[in-house]
Design a protein around this motif. Structure first.
Motif, PDB file in Angstrom:
ATOM      1  N   ARG A   1     -10.757   1.122  13.115  1.00 45.43           N
ATOM      2  CA  ARG A   1     -11.787   0.565  13.987  1.00 45.43           C
ATOM      3  C   ARG A   1     -12.109  -0.871  13.592  1.00 45.43           C
ATOM      4  O   ARG A   1     -12.256  -1.746  14.443  1.00 45.43           O
ATOM      5  N   GLN A   2     -12.212  -1.104  12.298  1.00 39.37           N
ATOM      6  CA  GLN A   2     -12.461  -2.471  11.819  1.00 39.37           C
ATOM      7  C   GLN A   2     -11.300  -3.390  12.231  1.00 39.37           C
ATOM      8  O   GLN A   2     -11.514  -4.517  12.663  1.00 39.37           O
ATOM      9  N   LEU A   3     -10.069  -2.887  12.117  1.00 39.13           N
ATOM     10  CA  LEU A   3      -8.907  -3.702  12.490  1.00 39.13           C
ATOM     11  C   LEU A   3      -8.948  -4.076  13.976  1.00 39.13           C
ATOM     12  O   LEU A   3      -8.459  -5.128  14.363  1.00 39.13           O
ATOM     13  N   ARG A   4      -9.548  -3.196  14.787  1.00 40.26           N
ATOM     14  CA  ARG A   4      -9.643  -3.481  16.230  1.00 40.26           C
ATOM     15  C   ARG A   4     -10.542  -4.677  16.508  1.00 40.26           C
ATOM     16  O   ARG A   4     -10.543  -5.207  17.617  1.00 40.26           O
TER      17      ARG A   4
ATOM     18  N   ARG B   1       0.840  -1.204   0.000  1.00 37.75           N
ATOM     19  CA  ARG B   1       0.000   0.000   0.000  1.00 37.75           C
ATOM     20  C   ARG B   1       0.866   1.241   0.000  1.00 37.75           C
ATOM     21  O   ARG B   1       0.558   2.236  -0.646  1.00 37.75           O
TER      22      ARG B   1
ATOM     23  N   ASN C   1       1.422   4.356  -3.310  1.00 42.30           N
ATOM     24  CA  ASN C   1       1.075   5.768  -3.144  1.00 42.30           C
ATOM     25  C   ASN C   1       1.938   6.614  -4.081  1.00 42.30           C
ATOM     26  O   ASN C   1       3.144   6.710  -3.888  1.00 42.30           O
TER      27      ASN C   1
ATOM     28  N   ARG D   1      -5.753   8.504   7.266  1.00 44.74           N
ATOM     29  CA  ARG D   1      -6.811   8.212   6.295  1.00 44.74           C
ATOM     30  C   ARG D   1      -7.577   6.960   6.697  1.00 44.74           C
ATOM     31  O   ARG D   1      -8.807   6.928   6.628  1.00 44.74           O
ATOM     32  N   ASP D   2      -6.855   5.929   7.111  1.00 51.63           N
ATOM     33  CA  ASP D   2      -7.518   4.692   7.541  1.00 51.63           C
ATOM     34  C   ASP D   2      -8.416   4.954   8.740  1.00 51.63           C
ATOM     35  O   ASP D   2      -9.497   4.392   8.868  1.00 51.63           O
TER      36      ASP D   2
ATOM     37  N   SER E   1     -15.485   2.827   5.626  1.00 51.44           N
ATOM     38  CA  SER E   1     -15.246   2.444   4.246  1.00 51.44           C
ATOM     39  C   SER E   1     -13.938   1.664   4.187  1.00 51.44           C
ATOM     40  O   SER E   1     -13.319   1.392   5.205  1.00 51.44           O
TER      41      SER E   1
ATOM     42  N   HIS F   1      -5.581   1.817  -1.933  1.00 45.16           N
ATOM     43  CA  HIS F   1      -4.386   1.136  -2.444  1.00 45.16           C
ATOM     44  C   HIS F   1      -4.419  -0.375  -2.230  1.00 45.16           C
ATOM     45  O   HIS F   1      -3.381  -1.007  -2.093  1.00 45.16           O
TER      46      HIS F   1
ATOM     47  N   VAL G   1     -11.552   4.583  19.894  1.00 43.26           N
ATOM     48  CA  VAL G   1     -12.437   3.939  18.914  1.00 43.26           C
ATOM     49  C   VAL G   1     -13.473   3.015  19.518  1.00 43.26           C
ATOM     50  O   VAL G   1     -13.699   2.934  20.640  1.00 43.26           O
TER      51      VAL G   1
ATOM     52  N   LYS H   1     -11.536   6.687   7.637  1.00 42.05           N
ATOM     53  CA  LYS H   1     -12.457   5.778   6.946  1.00 42.05           C
ATOM     54  C   LYS H   1     -13.046   4.734   7.875  1.00 42.05           C
ATOM     55  O   LYS H   1     -13.811   3.881   7.440  1.00 42.05           O
ATOM     56  N   GLY H   2     -12.643   4.747   9.134  1.00 43.79           N
ATOM     57  CA  GLY H   2     -13.154   3.743  10.063  1.00 43.79           C
ATOM     58  C   GLY H   2     -12.450   2.412   9.919  1.00 43.79           C
ATOM     59  O   GLY H   2     -12.874   1.408  10.484  1.00 43.79           O
ATOM     60  N   TRP H   3     -11.367   2.378   9.151  1.00 44.25           N
ATOM     61  CA  TRP H   3     -10.682   1.110   8.910  1.00 44.25           C
ATOM     62  C   TRP H   3      -9.912   0.645  10.142  1.00 44.25           C
ATOM     63  O   TRP H   3      -9.850  -0.543  10.452  1.00 44.25           O
TER      64      TRP H   3
ATOM     65  N   LEU I   1     -18.753  -3.990  10.743  1.00 50.48           N
ATOM     66  CA  LEU I   1     -19.274  -2.810  11.421  1.00 50.48           C
ATOM     67  C   LEU I   1     -20.239  -2.078  10.505  1.00 50.48           C
ATOM     68  O   LEU I   1     -20.222  -2.237   9.289  1.00 50.48           O
TER      69      LEU I   1
END
Lengths: 254, 319
Positions: free
Chosen positions: A95-98, A13, A17, A87-88, B91, B95, A254, A91-93, B87
């Motif tokens: 939080r998802q990883l948690r 990732r 960029n 950025r993650d 989003s 990348h 979070v 985007k709430g990402w 959740l």
């Protein structure tokens, strides 16, 4: 190993960029070739001699500017993954990883590796450019110089993580750019600002100053003093726990 | 409800409370979910579903009460890879391609499912090569679902899994969720789609204003609201006359058709046929879950008493 896929994708990732490629790899190279050839035989980065008369500790301009641009690009590369954290997070990402078993240690290793792997091409490209304009160092000097650069970049990795967890996503680019440009400027990446005096003593407290000075290995061991290691060491020792704190703070939020 | 010990329960909570400032998001939730159960957490927006789900996932810390996931704390359960989650908000990271994202999520878990299988099952195989930030809302939602499914975790927690997805997509997602349930996994999903809860859950936990107002199979929840509806074609009769019939609570007219809501359909039907021989096309049906839902939770802006009243089963039955 369990975390390898996470580490691999983190690096992927990072490499995808385009900003990294442009600002951290291409731009320093372009600036180097735009400025250095004309001053190929000039001396640079001198200090006022201890007796107050004349200059000392000068290096060739290509060597100075090679190191300066390599450091500038590498500072960008190492701090950049912080923007991805922001950025993650936006985007709430994060939080998802948690909600996954992903370990904080794996996250940290991935971020650090992605930072450093992003910085390496900036160094290598500028080394090659330097050599093409006549920079010659022996193996030990290249090695020592790269060593200080890598250590001196550690605070930027950590500060990128601090920014990533604390700065809002829409302000992160400005925050990081401001930080890198100001430190690079004061550190002498765009030209030596201070050859002596109080201000020199102040900027010597910045890791960016010592990154730019890493090229001085070319003129002997004494020119790269213990002071460099101490300053860089203190910045690292302070910024790394700060990064851990910022991570924890974010996690609790979070 | 089956007796399940704290150690073996999928989820067990007692007296769970959580406030955000002056907002009491969750106020006293007691819930036991057995392993292998599929449970719908049903409620209107702002009922406390997401806060409850966040507590189960260790994302929010309860102010009071206890919560165990497979006998451990939510954080331990998550760290052990026992829980897969989707959740409500959020989003996808940039990348990355769809397949990479699902692979990445699967990699965090001890026994993940095969990525290709998950992509097929969630209808995302044909977008596997797309960048995750170049997807439509519905596609992104499917990918998020695929990511949760890839975990192969024993407990799947899905917060509004079909929000923003078209009808066909919903069918696919529910098929996939039922397939997960059939493998003996525990599934908890939050929704405000009543039909989805009724059609896909073994059990519905109805939640309103941070409290459980009903808990049981869809049919049981419907039974808690005593009313039945009688529809018939009956032109030229005053509504007042119909309302006066025994067992009838209310009457409405739509053209030639009348709709009677009844507390006692047997009495109402007898009286209807006796008084109005011209009546035809008579149809009796139980209250829809939608109606049960409204009755149990009360008006969203209504006062507290209305809800407490409504949550008492059969309170409108005569006698």
């Amino acid at each position: 190993m369990k975390g390898t896929i996470h580490v691999r994708y983190e690096i992927l990732r990072s490499a995808r960029n385009p900003l990294l490629l442009g600002i951290s790899w291409a731009l320093p190279l372009v600036v180097f070739y735009a400025v250095a050839p004309e001053q190929r035989h000039a001396l640079a980065d001198c200090l006022t001699a201890p007796n107050g008369h004349g200059m000392t500790d000068c290096v060739s301009f290509p060597l100075y500017f090679m190191t300066a641009m390599a450091a500038y690009g590498a500072m960008w590369a190492t701090i950049a993954p912080g923007a991805r954290i922001a950025r993650d997070r936006g985007k709430g990402w994060i939080r998802q990883l948690r909600t996954t078993p992903l370990r904080a240690r794996t996250e940290a290793v991935a971020k650090v590796l992605a930072s450093y792997l992003g910085a390496l091409p900036a160094l290598v490209l500028l080394y090659l450019a330097g050599v093409s304009l006549g920079v010659r160092l022996d193996a030990a000097q290249w090695f020592e110089m790269t060593g200080l650069l890598l250590v001196g970049l550690a605070p930027f990795v950590a500060i990128g993580i601090v920014f990533g967890h604390l700065v809002p996503p829409d302000a992160i680019t400005v925050a990081e750019a401001g930080f890198v440009v100001i430190l690079a400027l004061l550190g002498g990446a765009f030209g030596t600002l201070f050859a002596g005096g109080v201000m020199l003593r102040v900027v010597k407290l910045l890791p960016s100053y010592w990154l730019v000075q890493a090229g001085k290995t070319a003129i002997g061991s004494g020119s790269w003093p213990a002071e460099a290691w101490i300053v860089v060491g203190i910045w690292t020792l302070c910024s790394v726990p700060l990064a851990a704190l910022a991570y924890q703070h974010d996690k609790a939020r979070v | 409800m089956a007796v399940v010990s704290a150690e073996t329960a999928g989820i067990r909570t007692t007296g769970l409370t959580k406030s955000y400032g002056s907002v009491h998001a969750v106020r006293g939730i007691d819930l036991v979910i057995a392993p292998g159960e599929t449970v719908a957490l049903l409620g209107p927006n702002g009922a406390g579903k997401t806060t409850t789900v966040d507590i189960f996932l260790g994302l929010a810390r309860p102010d009071g009460g206890t919560v165990f996931v497979f006998g451990a704390s939510p954080t331990e359960a998550v760290r052990s890879g026992w829980v897969g989650a989707m959740l409500q908000s959020g989003s996808l990271p940039d990348h990355l391609r769809v397949r990479e994202l699902v692979t990445l999520l699967a990699s965090y878990y001890p026994h993940p499912r095969r990525v290709d299988e998950v992509l097929d099952q969630t209808g995302t195989a044909d977008i596997a090569g797309r960048w995750t930030n170049k997807l439509s809302g519905g596609q992104a939602q499917r990918v998020r679902f695929a990511a949760a499914l890839a975990s192969n975790a024993d407990l799947l927690i899905l917060d509004e899994p079909t929000a923003g997805i078209d009808v066909e997509g919903r069918r696919e997602i529910w098929r996939a969720i039922r397939a997960v349930a059939e493998r003996g996994k525990t599934v908890l999903f939050a929704t405000h789609y009543l039909e989805e809860a009724d059609a896909n859950a073994d059990r519905i936990v109805l939640i309103a204003r941070g409290e459980i107002v009903a808990d049981g199979p869809g049919s049981e929840i419907k039974a808690k609201v005593g009313s039945r509806t009688v529809k018939a074609t009956l032109p030229g009769v005053e509504l007042a006359e119909l309302r006066a019939l025994p067992g009838v609570l209310g009457a409405e007219r739509h053209g030639e058709a009348v709709t009677l809501s009844c507390s006692d359909t047997d009495a109402a039907l007898g009286a209807l046929f006796g008084s109005f021989p011209a009546v035809r096309d008579v149809e009796v049906r139980g209250a829809s879950l939608e109606e049960a839902f409204l009755e149990l939770t009360g008006d969203e802006h209504g006062d507290q008493d209305a809800k407490v009243e409504a949550s008492r089963p059969g309170n409108e039955e005569p006698g």
